[in-house]
Design an enzyme around this catalytic site. Structure first.
Site, short mmCIF file in Angstrom:
data_model
loop_
_atom_site.label_atom_id
_atom_site.label_comp_id
_atom_site.label_asym_id
_atom_site.label_seq_id
_atom_site.Cartn_x
_atom_site.Cartn_y
_atom_site.Cartn_z
N HIS A 160 -30.68 9.77 -30.41
CA HIS A 160 -30.38 11.06 -31.04
C HIS A 160 -29.42 11.86 -30.15
O HIS A 160 -29.63 11.95 -28.94
CB HIS A 160 -31.68 11.85 -31.25
CG HIS A 160 -31.42 13.15 -31.92
ND1 HIS A 160 -31.23 13.26 -33.28
CD2 HIS A 160 -31.23 14.40 -31.42
CE1 HIS A 160 -30.96 14.51 -33.59
NE2 HIS A 160 -30.96 15.23 -32.48
N GLY A 212 -21.00 2.64 -36.57
CA GLY A 212 -21.67 1.65 -35.73
C GLY A 212 -21.10 1.48 -34.34
O GLY A 212 -21.15 0.39 -33.78
N ASN A 225 -22.41 2.66 -31.71
CA ASN A 225 -23.59 2.31 -30.88
C ASN A 225 -24.00 0.87 -31.12
O ASN A 225 -24.37 0.16 -30.17
CB ASN A 225 -24.75 3.25 -31.20
CG ASN A 225 -24.66 4.53 -30.40
OD1 ASN A 225 -24.84 4.53 -29.19
ND2 ASN A 225 -24.35 5.63 -31.08
C1 GRF Z 1 -24.66 8.84 -33.06
O1 GRF Z 1 -24.23 10.08 -32.57
C2 GRF Z 1 -26.16 8.72 -33.00
O2 GRF Z 1 -26.73 9.36 -31.91
C3 GRF Z 1 -26.56 9.42 -34.28
O3 GRF Z 1 -25.59 9.02 -35.22
C4 GRF Z 1 -24.36 8.72 -34.55
C5 GRF Z 1 -23.97 7.32 -34.95
O4 GRF Z 1 -22.71 6.96 -34.47
N1 GRF Z 1 -27.92 9.12 -34.62
P1 GRF Z 1 -22.22 5.42 -34.55
O5 GRF Z 1 -22.34 5.01 -36.01
O6 GRF Z 1 -23.09 4.61 -33.65
O7 GRF Z 1 -20.79 5.46 -34.11
#
Ligand code: GRF
Length: 188
Positions: A107, A12, A14
């Site tokens: 993505h 998480g 992001n």
């Molecule tokens: C990110 O690279 C996102 O683009 C992909 O999965 C990963 C998630 O990373 N869909 P995080 O859990 O947000 O660290």
């Protein structure tokens, strides 16, 4: 006031970037819940640390049953928008229809190149000179929805896969909050 729910399956980072941005946007937007399909996902701790309701439901039966349970939670959270942030499941067409053009995904590649779960790994092993990040609306395909923004980043010769991923994630953490801001100001 825009109500946003985040779906995530993992660490998480992001989601964290979105949570931080939402603090700045708080007169226009609120993150009203974080949902995970993994009980152990670290994203749930991040939500709790920020006093955001967090809920995990693992898929035990069919996809339809799982999504019905998710829809139940959403009927309480009442999101206007859903941000997928490392959510590792494909949503059904029936689910997506409930939020037309209101579900967004990030993505880790320049789609349509390298769709699927391992965008960074696939791009790196293909020997690309640069790659990127795509934010798109979610449709019933795998990473096929209409693009909202794409930005590229370089791959340097001496890069390890870790260096490459780290540069990509830094870009993700800049772009996704930017799109959250657009949502807050009604620009999407
Ligand atoms: C990110 O690279 C996102 O683009 C992909 O999965 C990963 C998630 O990373 N869909 P995080 O859990 O947000 O660290």
């Amino acid at each position: 006031m825009k109500r946003v729910v985040i779906f995530a399956s993992g660490s998480g980072s992001n989601a964290q970037a979105l949570i931080e941005k939402a603090k700045e946007l708080r007169s226009n937007l609120e993150i009203v819940g974080v949902f995970s399909d993994k009980k152990e996902a670290y994203v749930l701790q991040r939500a709790k640390q920020n006093n955001i309701p967090a809920m995990a439901i693992e898929k035990t039966g069919s996809k339809v049953e799982h999504e019905e349970k998710i829809i139940n939670i959403l009927s309480e959270w009442k999101p206007d928008w859903i941000f997928l942030a490392g959510y590792m499941r494909i949503l059904s067409a029936q689910f997506i229809e409930k939020y037309p053009n209101r579900i967004i995904n990030i993505h880790p590649s320049l789609l349509p190149e390298f769709p699927g779960r391992t965008g960074y790994e696939d791009a790196f092993h293909a020997g690309v000179k640069s790659s990127g990040v795509t934010i798109h609306y979610v449709d019933e395909g795998i990473d096929t929805g209409k693009h909202i923004i794409q930005e590229s980043f370089p791959r340097y010769e001496e890069d390890s896969l870790e260096d490459f991923k780290k540069r990509g994630l830094q870009l993700e953490h800049k772009l996704y909050p930017h799109i959250l801001e657009q949502v807050a100001y009604g620009k999407l």
